[in-house]
Write an enzyme that holds these catalytic residues in place. Structure first.
Site, PDB file in Angstrom:
ATOM      1  N   GLY A 144      -9.056   8.905   9.135  1.00 40.48           N
ATOM      2  CA  GLY A 144      -7.429   8.740   9.382  1.00 40.48           C
ATOM      3  C   GLY A 144      -6.940  10.063   9.794  1.00 40.48           C
ATOM      4  O   GLY A 144      -5.780   9.956  10.288  1.00 40.48           O
TER       5      GLY A 144
ATOM      6  N   ASN B 225      -9.875   2.154  12.681  1.00 36.62           N
ATOM      7  CA  ASN B 225      -8.730   1.626  11.968  1.00 36.62           C
ATOM      8  C   ASN B 225      -7.500   2.251  12.047  1.00 36.62           C
ATOM      9  O   ASN B 225      -6.648   1.487  12.974  1.00 36.62           O
ATOM     10  CB  ASN B 225      -9.007   1.430  10.241  1.00 36.62           C
ATOM     11  CG  ASN B 225      -8.262   0.809   9.596  1.00 36.62           C
ATOM     12  OD1 ASN B 225      -7.193   0.407   9.821  1.00 36.62           O
ATOM     13  ND2 ASN B 225      -8.569   0.725   8.240  1.00 36.62           N
ATOM     14  N   SER B 226      -7.252   3.509  11.808  1.00 39.44           N
ATOM     15  CA  SER B 226      -5.874   3.998  11.854  1.00 39.44           C
ATOM     16  C   SER B 226      -5.423   4.206  13.260  1.00 39.44           C
ATOM     17  O   SER B 226      -4.137   3.521  13.559  1.00 39.44           O
ATOM     18  CB  SER B 226      -6.109   5.471  11.240  1.00 39.44           C
ATOM     19  OG  SER B 226      -6.239   5.720   9.822  1.00 39.44           O
TER      20      SER B 226
ATOM     21  N   LYS C 240     -19.836  -1.730   2.918  1.00 40.03           N
ATOM     22  CA  LYS C 240     -19.500  -0.754   3.525  1.00 40.03           C
ATOM     23  C   LYS C 240     -19.555   0.283   2.344  1.00 40.03           C
ATOM     24  O   LYS C 240     -18.613   0.268   1.746  1.00 40.03           O
ATOM     25  CB  LYS C 240     -18.465  -0.432   4.084  1.00 40.03           C
ATOM     26  CG  LYS C 240     -18.317   0.912   4.850  1.00 40.03           C
ATOM     27  CD  LYS C 240     -16.690   1.172   5.746  1.00 40.03           C
ATOM     28  CE  LYS C 240     -16.579   2.602   5.923  1.00 40.03           C
ATOM     29  NZ  LYS C 240     -15.390   2.899   6.339  1.00 40.03           N
TER      30      LYS C 240
END
Lengths: 66, 264
Positions: free
Chosen positions: B165, B213-214, B104
């Site tokens: 995020g 993710n977050s 990535k």
């Protein structure tokens, strides 16, 4: 031999290769990757990769990240 | 329509995945919470980062928990790289550590907004493709850049929904639509999602997968949230394959409108 390991001065006493440096500082060889003076050194070359005074070594491992 | 998203199997380069939800491993409160969330998500692909070895944190080690998970492939990222040279170096180190050819590619020099640098990303992508990597670049939702990265051999493009995020959701849907229309490689929405409905929306629009993710890691119950995202991603994909109706400006009744109750 005076090295810079992860940005800090380090005196390597146990030998003269990456293969001897890693156990001396407590790194698990199967869990780290190594940069020597900004070049990636593959695991297979560690035992024979001679170090010299002033070499900069970065030892990296996996971390959490997105 | 993005044909990759339209087929049942999610494919990136030569790799195939059952799940269209990709998980990031950051911000979890513990390795156990992370592993539980990955299990609950059904994800087959997770991102990892690199950090300096530190004797004080030698035990804080992801490798063990992740290596124990069957059917989960690792995708190292290049986070921390500020330019193409650093990103290529990070990718080589990530490949050494994981054995994975997937990377990535993310280069965000400004820590305040974490927006990806398109010029450095393009330069690094060309080099990494030449070195045999399966390159997944994290980019702003820029249709021109996405096409240029596809042209140099990237295996997918990963446009952002909003800042990393931030939980600001899918703010780039206009540009994302153009990328989806033009792209011949899988488009993976990455970054900024807050809730499962946003992931479902991205999949309905035609994304091949979503990276979260977050939103999962900081949930009160990460495993439950991971399961919720998995359902949303699957539902969004299923809905798009089923054929989402076109909107109309006029009403169109769903019940008979004959006036059998009137006196006339």
């Amino acid at each position: 031999m005076k090295l810079h390991v992860n940005g800090k001065p380090y005196e390597h006493t146990a030998g003269r290769t990456i293969g001897t440096l890693l156990p001396e500082i407590g790194a698990f060889p199967d869990k780290v990757a190594v940069l020597l003076n900004d070049n990636v050194v593959k695991r297979a070359e560690w035992q024979n990769k001679e170090l010299k005074d002033g070499d900069r070594i970065e030892i990296l491992m996996l971390a959490a990240g997105g | 329509m993005d044909m990759q998203g339209g087929s049942e199997i999610f494919k990136i380069g030569e790799y195939t995945f059952k799940s269209r939800l990709i998980l990031g491993t950051g911000k979890f409160s513990s390795a156990t919470a992370m592993v539980d969330a990955i299990h609950a998500s059904g994800s087959n692909l997770v991102t990892v980062a690199l950090r300096r070895f530190n004797t004080e944190y030698a035990e804080d080690d992801l490798y063990g928990p992740l290596a124990s998970m069957k059917g989960v492939m690792l995708m190292p990222n290049t986070s921390g790289a500020r330019n193409a040279v650093e990103a290529v170096k990070a990718a080589l180190l990530g490949r050494e550590l994981t054995g994975s050819r997937m990377v990535k590619l993310e280069i965000h020099p400004n820590q305040q907004h974490l927006m990806p640098d398109p010029i450095e990303t393009y330069a690094a992508a060309k080099e990494l493709v030449a070195q045999g990597f399966v390159v997944m670049p994290y980019i702003a939702a820029d249709p021109v850049l996405a096409k240029r990265l596809e042209d140099v051999g990237c295996a997918s493009v990963m446009p952002l929904g909003s800042a990393i995020g931030s939980g600001q959701g899918l703010q780039t849907s206009g540009m994302l639509s153009i990328i989806l229309r033009e792209s011949c490689v899988p488009v993976i929405l990455d970054a900024g999602l807050r809730s499962p409905s946003e992931a479902a929306k991205a999949m309905e629009m035609g994304c091949s997968a979503v990276l979260v993710n977050s939103a999962i890691a900081v949930a009160d119950n990460p495993a439950e949230m991971a399961a919720a995202f998995a359902k949303a991603v699957a539902a969004g994909f299923q809905a798009r394959i089923a054929g989402i109706m076109s909107p109309s400006e006029r009403a169109s009744g769903t019940s008979p409108l004959t006036s059998f109750l009137s006196n006339g």
